[in-house]
Design an enzyme around this catalytic site. Structure first.
Site, PDB file in Angstrom:
ATOM      1  N   HIS A 299      69.639  78.963  20.803  1.00  9.42           N
ATOM      2  CA  HIS A 299      68.285  78.893  20.911  1.00  9.42           C
ATOM      3  C   HIS A 299      67.964  79.353  22.775  1.00  9.42           C
ATOM      4  O   HIS A 299      67.927  78.977  23.304  1.00  9.42           O
ATOM      5  CB  HIS A 299      67.709  77.471  21.267  1.00  9.42           C
ATOM      6  CG  HIS A 299      67.881  76.892  19.737  1.00  9.42           C
ATOM      7  ND1 HIS A 299      69.410  76.464  19.153  1.00  9.42           N
ATOM      8  CD2 HIS A 299      67.208  76.713  18.566  1.00  9.42           C
ATOM      9  CE1 HIS A 299      69.245  75.846  18.136  1.00  9.42           C
ATOM     10  NE2 HIS A 299      68.007  76.083  17.650  1.00  9.42           N
TER      11      HIS A 299
ATOM     12  N   HIS B 179      68.275  71.587  21.675  1.00  7.81           N
ATOM     13  CA  HIS B 179      68.591  72.958  21.090  1.00  7.81           C
ATOM     14  C   HIS B 179      68.570  73.997  22.336  1.00  7.81           C
ATOM     15  O   HIS B 179      69.258  74.826  22.167  1.00  7.81           O
ATOM     16  CB  HIS B 179      67.540  73.159  20.113  1.00  7.81           C
ATOM     17  CG  HIS B 179      65.984  73.208  20.894  1.00  7.81           C
ATOM     18  ND1 HIS B 179      65.358  72.178  20.743  1.00  7.81           N
ATOM     19  CD2 HIS B 179      65.301  74.302  20.994  1.00  7.81           C
ATOM     20  CE1 HIS B 179      64.030  72.652  21.129  1.00  7.81           C
ATOM     21  NE2 HIS B 179      63.916  73.798  21.437  1.00  7.81           N
TER      22      HIS B 179
ATOM     23  N   GLY C  70      69.448  66.522  20.934  1.00  6.84           N
ATOM     24  CA  GLY C  70      69.374  67.352  19.807  1.00  6.84           C
ATOM     25  C   GLY C  70      68.385  66.824  18.700  1.00  6.84           C
ATOM     26  O   GLY C  70      67.324  67.672  18.341  1.00  6.84           O
TER      27      GLY C  70
ATOM     28  N   LEU D  28      65.342  65.536  17.908  1.00  2.94           N
ATOM     29  CA  LEU D  28      64.117  65.684  19.080  1.00  2.94           C
ATOM     30  C   LEU D  28      63.208  64.240  19.285  1.00  2.94           C
ATOM     31  O   LEU D  28      63.376  63.471  18.181  1.00  2.94           O
ATOM     32  CB  LEU D  28      63.006  66.633  18.402  1.00  2.94           C
ATOM     33  CG  LEU D  28      63.684  68.009  18.168  1.00  2.94           C
ATOM     34  CD1 LEU D  28      62.609  68.948  17.737  1.00  2.94           C
ATOM     35  CD2 LEU D  28      63.932  68.564  20.003  1.00  2.94           C
TER      36      LEU D  28
ATOM     37  N   ASP E 207      57.505  70.949  22.258  1.00  2.03           N
ATOM     38  CA  ASP E 207      56.458  70.570  21.396  1.00  2.03           C
ATOM     39  C   ASP E 207      57.134  69.692  20.434  1.00  2.03           C
ATOM     40  O   ASP E 207      56.343  68.620  19.872  1.00  2.03           O
ATOM     41  CB  ASP E 207      56.005  71.760  20.633  1.00  2.03           C
ATOM     42  CG  ASP E 207      55.348  72.794  21.667  1.00  2.03           C
ATOM     43  OD1 ASP E 207      54.425  72.511  22.328  1.00  2.03           O
ATOM     44  OD2 ASP E 207      55.921  73.879  21.869  1.00  2.03           O
ATOM     45  N   GLY E 208      58.471  69.758  20.104  1.00  7.43           N
ATOM     46  CA  GLY E 208      59.283  69.163  18.945  1.00  7.43           C
ATOM     47  C   GLY E 208      59.186  67.693  19.394  1.00  7.43           C
ATOM     48  O   GLY E 208      58.848  66.792  18.572  1.00  7.43           O
TER      49      GLY E 208
ATOM     50  N   HIS F 238      62.880  81.451  18.996  1.00  3.92           N
ATOM     51  CA  HIS F 238      63.240  79.866  19.081  1.00  3.92           C
ATOM     52  C   HIS F 238      64.803  79.839  18.891  1.00  3.92           C
ATOM     53  O   HIS F 238      65.348  79.107  19.674  1.00  3.92           O
ATOM     54  CB  HIS F 238      62.485  79.051  18.103  1.00  3.92           C
ATOM     55  CG  HIS F 238      63.014  77.887  17.697  1.00  3.92           C
ATOM     56  ND1 HIS F 238      62.984  76.759  18.613  1.00  3.92           N
ATOM     57  CD2 HIS F 238      63.932  77.335  16.762  1.00  3.92           C
ATOM     58  CE1 HIS F 238      63.709  75.650  18.217  1.00  3.92           C
ATOM     59  NE2 HIS F 238      64.306  75.977  17.135  1.00  3.92           N
TER      60      HIS F 238
ATOM     61  N   GLU G 133      60.840  49.690  16.637  1.00  6.14           N
ATOM     62  CA  GLU G 133      62.100  49.566  16.685  1.00  6.14           C
ATOM     63  C   GLU G 133      63.103  50.803  17.299  1.00  6.14           C
ATOM     64  O   GLU G 133      63.922  50.723  17.682  1.00  6.14           O
ATOM     65  CB  GLU G 133      62.459  49.322  15.190  1.00  6.14           C
ATOM     66  CG  GLU G 133      62.201  48.036  14.509  1.00  6.14           C
ATOM     67  CD  GLU G 133      60.634  47.919  14.243  1.00  6.14           C
ATOM     68  OE1 GLU G 133      60.044  49.231  14.188  1.00  6.14           O
ATOM     69  OE2 GLU G 133      60.294  46.928  14.060  1.00  6.14           O
TER      70      GLU G 133
ATOM     71  N   PHE H 268      64.799  46.422   8.658  1.00  2.49           N
ATOM     72  CA  PHE H 268      64.242  47.331   9.741  1.00  2.49           C
ATOM     73  C   PHE H 268      65.136  48.178  10.310  1.00  2.49           C
ATOM     74  O   PHE H 268      64.755  48.972  11.345  1.00  2.49           O
ATOM     75  CB  PHE H 268      63.114  46.697  10.357  1.00  2.49           C
ATOM     76  CG  PHE H 268      62.092  46.015   9.667  1.00  2.49           C
ATOM     77  CD1 PHE H 268      61.617  46.465   8.545  1.00  2.49           C
ATOM     78  CD2 PHE H 268      61.823  44.744  10.020  1.00  2.49           C
ATOM     79  CE1 PHE H 268      60.649  45.820   7.866  1.00  2.49           C
ATOM     80  CE2 PHE H 268      60.831  43.995   9.204  1.00  2.49           C
ATOM     81  CZ  PHE H 268      59.982  44.527   8.223  1.00  2.49           C
TER      82      PHE H 268
ATOM     83  N   ASP I 259      59.862  35.941   1.342  1.00  2.00           N
ATOM     84  CA  ASP I 259      59.231  37.323   1.720  1.00  2.00           C
ATOM     85  C   ASP I 259      59.504  38.426   0.736  1.00  2.00           C
ATOM     86  O   ASP I 259      58.813  39.579   0.823  1.00  2.00           O
ATOM     87  CB  ASP I 259      59.789  37.665   3.129  1.00  2.00           C
ATOM     88  CG  ASP I 259      59.133  36.875   4.416  1.00  2.00           C
ATOM     89  OD1 ASP I 259      58.118  36.688   4.024  1.00  2.00           O
ATOM     90  OD2 ASP I 259      59.770  36.984   5.408  1.00  2.00           O
TER      91      ASP I 259
ATOM     92  N   HIS J  89      61.461  42.823   2.231  1.00  2.18           N
ATOM     93  CA  HIS J  89      62.051  42.206   3.517  1.00  2.18           C
ATOM     94  C   HIS J  89      63.597  42.095   3.161  1.00  2.18           C
ATOM     95  O   HIS J  89      64.167  41.431   3.983  1.00  2.18           O
ATOM     96  CB  HIS J  89      61.312  40.922   4.049  1.00  2.18           C
ATOM     97  CG  HIS J  89      60.166  41.394   4.733  1.00  2.18           C
ATOM     98  ND1 HIS J  89      59.257  42.300   4.412  1.00  2.18           N
ATOM     99  CD2 HIS J  89      59.742  40.987   6.060  1.00  2.18           C
ATOM    100  CE1 HIS J  89      58.129  42.310   5.282  1.00  2.18           C
ATOM    101  NE2 HIS J  89      58.457  41.650   6.263  1.00  2.18           N
TER     102      HIS J  89
HETATM  103  C1  LIG Z   1      64.259  65.061  14.921  1.00  5.84           C
HETATM  104  C2  LIG Z   1      64.502  66.433  14.425  1.00  5.84           C
HETATM  105  N1  LIG Z   1      63.696  67.507  13.572  1.00  5.84           N
HETATM  106  C3  LIG Z   1      63.996  68.410  13.442  1.00  5.84           C
HETATM  107  C4  LIG Z   1      64.795  69.117  14.146  1.00  5.84           C
HETATM  108  C5  LIG Z   1      65.093  70.602  14.148  1.00  5.84           C
HETATM  109  N2  LIG Z   1      64.407  71.438  15.211  1.00  5.84           N
HETATM  110  C6  LIG Z   1      65.298  71.835  16.177  1.00  5.84           C
HETATM  111  S1  LIG Z   1      64.422  72.653  17.201  1.00  5.84           S
HETATM  112  C7  LIG Z   1      63.060  72.421  16.550  1.00  5.84           C
HETATM  113  C8  LIG Z   1      61.641  72.850  16.860  1.00  5.84           C
HETATM  114  C9  LIG Z   1      61.413  72.470  18.090  1.00  5.84           C
HETATM  115  O1  LIG Z   1      60.137  73.002  18.710  1.00  5.84           O
HETATM  116  P1  LIG Z   1      60.111  72.886  20.265  1.00  5.84           P
HETATM  117  O2  LIG Z   1      60.415  71.653  20.605  1.00  5.84           O
HETATM  118  O3  LIG Z   1      58.662  73.388  20.431  1.00  5.84           O
HETATM  119  O4  LIG Z   1      61.164  73.672  20.783  1.00  5.84           O
HETATM  120  P2  LIG Z   1      60.774  75.687  21.284  1.00  5.84           P
HETATM  121  O5  LIG Z   1      60.816  76.364  19.942  1.00  5.84           O
HETATM  122  O6  LIG Z   1      59.810  75.675  22.148  1.00  5.84           O
HETATM  123  O7  LIG Z   1      62.220  75.957  21.647  1.00  5.84           O
HETATM  124  C10 LIG Z   1      63.169  71.713  15.233  1.00  5.84           C
HETATM  125  C11 LIG Z   1      62.066  71.493  14.285  1.00  5.84           C
HETATM  126  C12 LIG Z   1      65.500  68.184  15.235  1.00  5.84           C
HETATM  127  N3  LIG Z   1      66.334  68.987  16.050  1.00  5.84           N
HETATM  128  N4  LIG Z   1      65.377  67.069  15.450  1.00  5.84           N
HETATM  129 MG   LIG Z   2      57.672  74.757  21.629  1.00  3.91          MG
END
Ligand SMILES: Cc1ncc(C[n+]2csc(CCOP(=O)(O)OP(=O)(O)O)c2C)c(N)n1
Ligand SMILES: [Mg+2]
Length: 701
Positions: free
Chosen positions: A39, A79, A140, A142, A181-182, A287, A439, A464, A496, A500
């Site tokens: 990336h 990433h 990783g 996110l 953003d993720g 990306h 959680e 949970f 419950d 549960h």
């Molecule tokens: C929980 C989770 N869901 C999905 C992914 C797969 N994934 C990796 S990067 C990404 C997009 C992330 O976008 P952003 O954070 O904006 O990174 P940029 O493209 O700006 O580098 C996704 C969906 C992941 N790594 N973790």
């Molecule tokens: Mg982004």
């Protein structure tokens, strides 16, 4: 070398700074291209911000990446790993081994950058804790890193509150997390931000790479939050850097963070993914794939970089980082250790605690007050006995801290002794944490605490555990001893009802490599379970406890609970040790197995009860003591019955393909427990019937 356009800076930026920033960028581009995977975009956009943070602010000694009071940098956007690897390389961070010994060699030499994402390299696809020195936590998935950073910022405050003295400030480190953003979209970061705001964690700074690009395209496809307003609502200080390339603007924002004393800070950085790439900037194409040889050439031309040079670190760049971050970090570390030497003299007890904590060692006599439990047919829930045991040893291990996701009265995890207190905004020395109904953030915060070397636990209902599973998985992956206490562990919950009542959870936890699940059968096994847990240095544990009362077994009549440390043990045996049938059970079903055993015995049938609180521990023990398996589960006895109020998935491993499994095949139901036990076949009669059936079948096998 001349630099034409490195950065569009508003203020004065020295050529060496431009060179340093573009070295980060080009290393990232080249490594991703060489790996043909990775990336590049986000590192290219955020290189200037990361540069300012590391070079001008971060208090980090490259020679000692585990110095306790170092500032933490978390790359939550995992990433973008090449950004971190470039920084670790250029700043000359040194390696430490698994025993915390400093090795003197680089953590990430240039050859390892060239081996990005290759088997066994120090530069795996996403940053991995305990593999690459200087990586503070594995990221990783996110959002996890952001929540980890909250745990680290909690630790900064907690350690300060407990260990700083009027004469000595040992802990005042800051925690920075870089996210995209993720991370911002993921639920976990919302939970974590909410807690960080509530706790007024002013040592915490999140830097948001707002490039408005994710994998599928522009964020407007799925995201229209007003992030600034959201975070102000959480009680954060929010500031904005309108141009990611403006080093001075970044510096000003970080200064605002440093000056803010009453709340965490979010810096929103308006950036451009793959900045400088003529055809890929601001596109999702940048990306997650290499830019391509031609685009790299064009980008390097834009940067004023030699177009065909690869993995180039121009003269002066290493020295520049040594003079900046390296020198600052080194001096601070030296001063800290000098201070610590003085501290040791004045407060030897506290210093000893810190030293043990850093090495994950326990204080002498930590277990001297553990309770014993007399045989008792009525007994008590294992959650109850666990609460008593936890309180008995936590008193003697001052850095055991934890709480619940709003369920402490039910999970019995509150530390109730004098001085335990509550962790609250402005009162940071408390040992009881209220995570609220969050959680997922709780578990990731526990991981952040774990890598900060305190010993954290968190609790909720077993059902949970699904809400926090991604963080729990990372505890295992990172090999950190986070403790999870999961109570209300079966249909034993009763009224419950099925929402549960966990069914598949045990099997799914057992499927996580490296996680130890422990489901003690009675109070005596709880004591042994905790002894075992507290000695773990690198494994997370899921302690699975009942809500309902379980008989405290008579250990004069049956075997000692010390067998817990072996994962499985013969609890009750046929006279002469020559069983016709094996009854295997865990937790609340062990006393049921005993009831079945006694009935069989009365009929002259020779049964053996194996209490099996932990499959993983049993497997580990057998690996090192190969004859033990046969001692417990003799292969000639093929008549076998497993009894567990959970999915039977996996039990055939121990009872064989022809063995009987008494377990749950469906979800449960809402009813008093007694009715459920009959409905789902957890009765002594059902055990006896299954045992007899097995003996009959075995005789024809
Ligand atoms: C929980 C989770 N869901 C999905 C992914 C797969 N994934 C990796 S990067 C990404 C997009 C992330 O976008 P952003 O954070 O904006 O990174 P940029 O493209 O700006 O580098 C996704 C969906 C992941 N790594 N973790
Ligand atoms: Mg982004």
């Amino acid at each position: 070398m001349s630099v034409r356009i490195g950065l569009t800076v508003a203020g004065e930026t020295s050529p060496i700074e431009k060179l340093a920033v573009n070295t980060i960028r080009t290393l990232c581009m080249d490594a991703v291209q060489a790996a043909n995977s990775g990336h590049p975009g986000s590192p290219m956009g955020m290189a200037p911000t990361a540069y300012v943070l590391w070079q001008r602010f971060l208090r980090f000694d490259p020679d000692d990446p585990i110095w306790p009071n170092r500032d933490r940098f978390v790359l939550s956007a995992g990433h973008a790993s090449m950004l971190l690897y470039s920084l670790l390389h250029l700043t000359g961070v040194k390696a430490v081994n698994r025993k915390y010994e400093r090795l003197g060699e680089l953590s990430v030499p240039l050859e390892e950058i060239k081996r990005f994402r290759q088997l066994g390299s120090k530069t795996p696809g996403h940053p991995e804790y305990r593999w690459t020195s200087g990586v503070e936590t594995s990221t990783g998935p996110l959002g996890q890193g952001l929540a980890n950073s909250v745990g680290m910022a909690v630790a900064s405050r907690w350690l300060a509150s407990r260990y700083n003295t009027p004469d000595f400030t040992l802990f005042d480190y800051d925690v920075y997390a870089l996210c995209g953003d993720g991370c911002m979209m993921e639920g976990i970061s919302n939970e974590a931000a909410s807690l960080a705001g509530h706790w007024e964690l002013s040592k915490l700074c999140w830097i948001y790479d707002s490039n408005q690009i994710t994998i599928e395209g522009h964020t407007s496809l799925a995201y229209s939050d007003d992030v600034a307003t959201r975070f102000m609502g959480y009680g954060w200080n929010v500031t904005r850097v309108g141009d990611a390339n403006d080093l001075e603007m970044v510096e000003r924002a970080l200064k605002v963070f440093k000056e803010t004393r009453d709340r965490p800070t979010l810096i929103i950085v308006d950036s451009h993914i793959a900045w400088g790439a003529p055809n890929k900037q601001d596109t999702s194409a940048a990306h997650g794939e290499p830019l391509g040889e031609e685009e790299i050439r064009l980008t390097k031309r834009n940067y004023g970089w030699p177009e065909d040079a690869k993995f180039l670190v121009p003269d002066g760049v290493y020295q520049h980082f040594r003079d900046g971050m390296g020198k600052r970090g080194h001096e601070l570390r030296e001063a800290w250790f000098k201070r610590f030497d003085e501290y040791k003299k004045k407060s030897p007890d506290l210093a000893d605690q810190l030293t043990r904590m850093q090495r994950r060692e326990l204080p002498e006599g930590w277990d001297c007050e553990l309770p014993t439990f007399a045989p008792d047919a009525k007994g008590l829930g294992t959650r109850e006995s666990s609460g008593k045991v936890l309180n008995a040893f936590a008193k003697n291990v001052p850095w055991v801290i934890g709480g619940a996701a709003d369920l402490a009265p039910s999970t019995k995890t509150r530390l109730a002794f004098d001085g335990a207190g509550d962790f609250e905004a402005g009162s940071y020395g408390g040992r009881n944490f209220h995570f609220g109904i969050r959680e997922h953030a709780m578990a990731a915060i526990l991981n952040g605490l774990s890598v900060s070397k305190v010993r954290p636990y968190g609790s909720t209902f077993l059902v949970f555990s699904d809400y926090l599973r991604p963080a729990l998985r990372l505890s295992a992956l990172m090999e950190i001893p986070t403790i999870y206490i999961f109570t209300h562990d079966s249909i034993g919950v009763g009224e419950d009802g099925p929402t549960h009542q966990p069914v598949e959870h045990l099997a799914s936890l057992r499927a996580i490599p490296g996680l130890i699940t422990l489901r003690p059968a009675d109070a005596a096994e709880v004591v042994e379970a905790w002894k075992f847990i507290m000695q773990r240095q690198h494994e997370p544990v899921a302690l699975i406890l009942s809500r309902q009362a379980l008989p405290t077994l008579d250990r004069m009549k049956y075997a000692s609970a010390e067998g817990v440390a072996r994962g499985a043990y013969v609890l009750a045996d046929a006279t002469g040790g020559n069983p016709q049938v094996l009854l295997l059970a865990t937790g609340s079903e062990v006393s049921l197995a005993i009831d079945g055993y006694e009935k069989l015995k009365a009929e002259g049938i020779r049964a053996r009860v194996v209490s099996m609180p932990s499959w993983e521990v049993f497997e580990y023990h057998c690996k090192h003591n190969p004859s033990y398996r046969e001692t417990v589960l003799p292969s000639r006895v093929t008549a076998r019955v497993s009894i567990e109020q959970a999915s039977t998935l996996g039990w055939s491993c121990y009872v064989g393909m022809d063995g009987a499994t008494i377990g749950m095949q469906t979800f449960g139901a809402s009813a008093p427990l007694k009715a459920l036990l009959t409905k789902y076949g957890f009765t002594p009669d059902a055990v006896v019937a299954a045992a007899k059936d097995q003996i009959r079948k075995a005789s024809t096998r």
